[in-house]
Design a protein around this motif. Structure first.
Motif, PDB file in Angstrom:
ATOM      1  N   VAL A 121       1.157   5.388  21.654  1.00 19.11           N
ATOM      2  CA  VAL A 121       1.553   4.489  22.739  1.00 19.11           C
ATOM      3  C   VAL A 121       2.673   5.128  23.555  1.00 19.11           C
ATOM      4  CG1 VAL A 121       2.608   2.249  23.275  1.00 19.11           C
ATOM      5  CG2 VAL A 121       0.765   2.387  21.589  1.00 19.11           C
ATOM      6  N   ALA A 122       3.655   5.706  22.864  1.00 21.18           N
ATOM      7  CA  ALA A 122       4.762   6.368  23.573  1.00 21.18           C
ATOM      8  C   ALA A 122       4.246   7.523  24.429  1.00 21.18           C
ATOM      9  CB  ALA A 122       5.805   6.854  22.567  1.00 21.18           C
ATOM     10  N   TYR A 123       3.311   8.297  23.908  1.00 26.69           N
ATOM     11  CA  TYR A 123       2.735   9.410  24.667  1.00 26.69           C
ATOM     12  C   TYR A 123       1.959   8.898  25.874  1.00 26.69           C
ATOM     13  CZ  TYR A 123      -0.410  13.228  25.875  1.00 26.69           C
ATOM     14  OH  TYR A 123      -1.129  14.173  26.563  1.00 26.69           O
ATOM     15  N   ASN A 124       1.148   7.858  25.666  1.00 22.08           N
ATOM     16  CA  ASN A 124       0.337   7.308  26.760  1.00 22.08           C
ATOM     17  C   ASN A 124       1.193   6.667  27.848  1.00 22.08           C
ATOM     18  OD1 ASN A 124      -2.069   8.151  25.618  1.00 22.08           O
ATOM     19  ND2 ASN A 124      -2.443   6.210  24.580  1.00 22.08           N
ATOM     20  N   LEU A 125       2.366   6.167  27.483  1.00 26.98           N
ATOM     21  CA  LEU A 125       3.271   5.589  28.481  1.00 26.98           C
ATOM     22  C   LEU A 125       4.199   6.629  29.113  1.00 26.98           C
ATOM     23  CD1 LEU A 125       4.231   2.241  26.694  1.00 26.98           C
ATOM     24  CD2 LEU A 125       2.659   2.562  28.617  1.00 26.98           C
ATOM     25  N   GLY A 126       4.090   7.882  28.643  1.00 32.94           N
ATOM     26  CA  GLY A 126       4.889   8.957  29.216  1.00 32.94           C
ATOM     27  C   GLY A 126       6.263   9.132  28.601  1.00 32.94           C
ATOM     28  N   PHE A 127       6.529   8.466  27.478  1.00 32.03           N
ATOM     29  CA  PHE A 127       7.825   8.599  26.812  1.00 32.03           C
ATOM     30  C   PHE A 127       7.896   9.819  25.902  1.00 32.03           C
ATOM     31  CE2 PHE A 127       7.688   3.832  27.336  1.00 32.03           C
ATOM     32  CZ  PHE A 127       8.548   3.820  28.418  1.00 32.03           C
ATOM     33  N   LYS A 128       6.739  10.390  25.568  1.00 30.96           N
ATOM     34  CA  LYS A 128       6.685  11.601  24.740  1.00 30.96           C
ATOM     35  C   LYS A 128       5.851  12.631  25.466  1.00 30.96           C
ATOM     36  CE  LYS A 128       7.453  10.218  20.061  1.00 30.96           C
ATOM     37  NZ  LYS A 128       7.420  10.986  18.870  1.00 30.96           N
ATOM     38  N   ASP A 129       6.213  13.895  25.276  1.00 32.38           N
ATOM     39  CA  ASP A 129       5.498  14.978  25.949  1.00 32.38           C
ATOM     40  C   ASP A 129       4.241  15.417  25.217  1.00 32.38           C
ATOM     41  OD1 ASP A 129       7.368  15.054  27.988  1.00 32.38           O
ATOM     42  OD2 ASP A 129       8.638  16.494  26.919  1.00 32.38           O
ATOM     43  N   GLU A 130       4.174  15.165  23.919  1.00 32.02           N
ATOM     44  CA  GLU A 130       3.029  15.606  23.122  1.00 32.02           C
ATOM     45  C   GLU A 130       2.402  14.446  22.380  1.00 32.02           C
ATOM     46  OE1 GLU A 130       3.118  18.869  20.352  1.00 32.02           O
ATOM     47  OE2 GLU A 130       4.501  19.957  21.641  1.00 32.02           O
ATOM     48  N   ALA A 131       1.074  14.468  22.335  1.00 29.55           N
ATOM     49  CA  ALA A 131       0.360  13.479  21.523  1.00 29.55           C
ATOM     50  C   ALA A 131       0.582  13.816  20.045  1.00 29.55           C
ATOM     51  CB  ALA A 131      -1.124  13.505  21.852  1.00 29.55           C
ATOM     52  N   PRO A 132       0.582  12.809  19.185  1.00 28.34           N
ATOM     53  CA  PRO A 132       0.800  13.100  17.762  1.00 28.34           C
ATOM     54  C   PRO A 132      -0.363  13.883  17.164  1.00 28.34           C
ATOM     55  CG  PRO A 132       0.197  10.809  18.058  1.00 28.34           C
ATOM     56  CD  PRO A 132       0.377  11.390  19.430  1.00 28.34           C
ATOM     57  N   LYS A 133      -0.056  14.723  16.207  1.00 27.88           N
ATOM     58  CA  LYS A 133      -1.084  15.450  15.453  1.00 27.88           C
ATOM     59  C   LYS A 133      -1.619  14.498  14.391  1.00 27.88           C
ATOM     60  CE  LYS A 133      -0.113  19.354  17.506  1.00 27.88           C
ATOM     61  NZ  LYS A 133      -0.294  19.117  18.924  1.00 27.88           N
ATOM     62  N   MET A 134      -2.936  14.335  14.388  1.00 30.63           N
ATOM     63  CA  MET A 134      -3.531  13.359  13.476  1.00 30.63           C
ATOM     64  C   MET A 134      -4.491  14.035  12.521  1.00 30.63           C
ATOM     65  SD  MET A 134      -4.083  10.060  15.855  1.00 30.63           S
ATOM     66  CE  MET A 134      -3.456  10.215  17.513  1.00 30.63           C
ATOM     67  N   PRO A 135      -4.722  13.401  11.364  1.00 29.47           N
ATOM     68  CA  PRO A 135      -5.650  13.967  10.377  1.00 29.47           C
ATOM     69  C   PRO A 135      -7.098  13.786  10.825  1.00 29.47           C
ATOM     70  CG  PRO A 135      -4.815  11.856   9.618  1.00 29.47           C
ATOM     71  CD  PRO A 135      -4.078  12.186  10.889  1.00 29.47           C
ATOM     72  N   LYS A 136      -8.025  14.177   9.978  1.00 23.26           N
ATOM     73  CA  LYS A 136      -9.457  14.094  10.295  1.00 23.26           C
ATOM     74  C   LYS A 136      -9.845  12.690  10.736  1.00 23.26           C
ATOM     75  CE  LYS A 136     -14.067  14.767   8.348  1.00 23.26           C
ATOM     76  NZ  LYS A 136     -14.846  15.216   7.204  1.00 23.26           N
ATOM     77  N   PHE A 137      -9.373  11.688  10.035  1.00 18.59           N
ATOM     78  CA  PHE A 137      -9.633  10.304  10.402  1.00 18.59           C
ATOM     79  C   PHE A 137      -8.338   9.681  10.894  1.00 18.59           C
ATOM     80  CE2 PHE A 137     -12.729  11.170   6.940  1.00 18.59           C
ATOM     81  CZ  PHE A 137     -13.875  11.142   7.730  1.00 18.59           C
ATOM     82  N   ASN A 138      -8.270   9.420  12.196  1.00 17.71           N
ATOM     83  CA  ASN A 138      -7.045   8.852  12.746  1.00 17.71           C
ATOM     84  C   ASN A 138      -7.050   7.329  12.624  1.00 17.71           C
ATOM     85  OD1 ASN A 138      -8.367   7.666  15.017  1.00 17.71           O
ATOM     86  ND2 ASN A 138      -8.322   9.642  16.062  1.00 17.71           N
ATOM     87  N   PHE A 139      -5.976   6.708  13.077  1.00 18.74           N
ATOM     88  CA  PHE A 139      -5.827   5.260  12.905  1.00 18.74           C
ATOM     89  C   PHE A 139      -6.937   4.475  13.601  1.00 18.74           C
ATOM     90  CE2 PHE A 139      -3.363   6.358  16.657  1.00 18.74           C
ATOM     91  CZ  PHE A 139      -3.758   5.404  17.587  1.00 18.74           C
ATOM     92  N   GLY A 140      -7.407   4.947  14.733  1.00 13.72           N
ATOM     93  CA  GLY A 140      -8.486   4.262  15.442  1.00 13.72           C
ATOM     94  C   GLY A 140      -9.793   4.300  14.663  1.00 13.72           C
ATOM     95  N   GLU A 141     -10.087   5.443  14.082  1.00  9.93           N
ATOM     96  CA  GLU A 141     -11.315   5.579  13.296  1.00  9.93           C
ATOM     97  C   GLU A 141     -11.240   4.750  12.018  1.00  9.93           C
ATOM     98  OE1 GLU A 141     -12.547  10.068  14.662  1.00  9.93           O
ATOM     99  OE2 GLU A 141     -10.853   9.775  13.307  1.00  9.93           O
TER     100      GLU A 141
END
Length: 166
Positions: A114-134
C-alpha cells in the motif's frame, strides 16, 4: 537446403513451471467444474429469468441440467478430497512447509505494498512464491468450495437435513 538449428535454452532463459503437473490439473478440474456448476446452478436458482430459461432449453431441459449439475458437483467434491489428501501427505509424510498459511510477513507486505502504491516507498516489497494476495485467494476458494459443498448436500436432500436444521 538450409539447415535448421535448434538452440538449447541457457540457464538464464530456462523456464521453470510455477506449479507441479498435478496442481495444474487440480486447477483445471476446479475451473471446469465450478464453471459448469455456475452455468447449471444459477438457471435453477432463477428459473423465471429469460436468460435462465434459454440456458435450460439450450442444455436440453431441466432434468438434463440437474443431471449435469450433480455430476459437476461430484467432480468438484472429488477434486477437493484429492487436494486435502495430497496436502496432508505433503505436510505429514513429505514434511513440507505449509506455504499457504498467512504469517507476519504477509501483514508487513500488505502495508509495504500500500505504501509503495501510494508513492510513500520507492521499492515494492520482495515477496515469496505465494504472496498475501494469492494466499487470500486460496483461502477464499477453500471456504467458498466448502460452503458450496455443504449447501449443495443440503439442497440435494433437504428432507434429511430438516431433522437437523429447521
Amino acid at each position: 537446403m538450409d539447415e535448421i538449428t535448434v538452440e538449447r535454452p541457457t540457464a538464464a532463459h530456462r523456464e521453470y513451471p510455477r506449479f507441479r503437473l498435478m496442481a495444474r490439473i487440480e486447477h483445471m478440474v476446479l475451473l471446469v467444474s465450478f464453471t459448469i456448476l455456475c452455468l447449471t446452478g444459477l438457471p435453477q436458482k432463477f428459473p423465471f429469468s429469460p436468460i435462465s430459461q434459454g440456458l435450460i432449453a439450450a442444455m436440453g431441459g431441466i432434468e438434463v441440467v440437474r443431471y449435469i449439475h450433480r455430476w459437476a458437483a461430484i467432480v468438484l467434491i472429488l477434486g477437493s478430497v484429492y487436494h486435502l489428501l495430497t496436502s496432508f501427505y505433503r505436510l505429514y509424510v513429505g514434511h513440507e512447509r505449509m506455504r499457504m498459511l498467512p504469517n507476519k510477513k504477509d501483514g508487513q507486505d500488505i502495508v509495504d505494498t500500500v505504501a509503495y502504491n501510494l508513492g510513500f516507498k520507492d521499492e515494492a516489497p520482495k515477496m515469496p512464491k505465494f504472496n498475501f494476495g494469492e494466499k487470500f485467494e486460496y483461502w477464499a476458494v477453500v471456504w467458498g468450495t466448502a460452503g458450496m459443498i455443504i449447501t449443495g448436500f443440503i439442497l440435494w436432500n433437504p428432507s434429511a437435513y430438516r431433522t437437523i436444521l429447521p
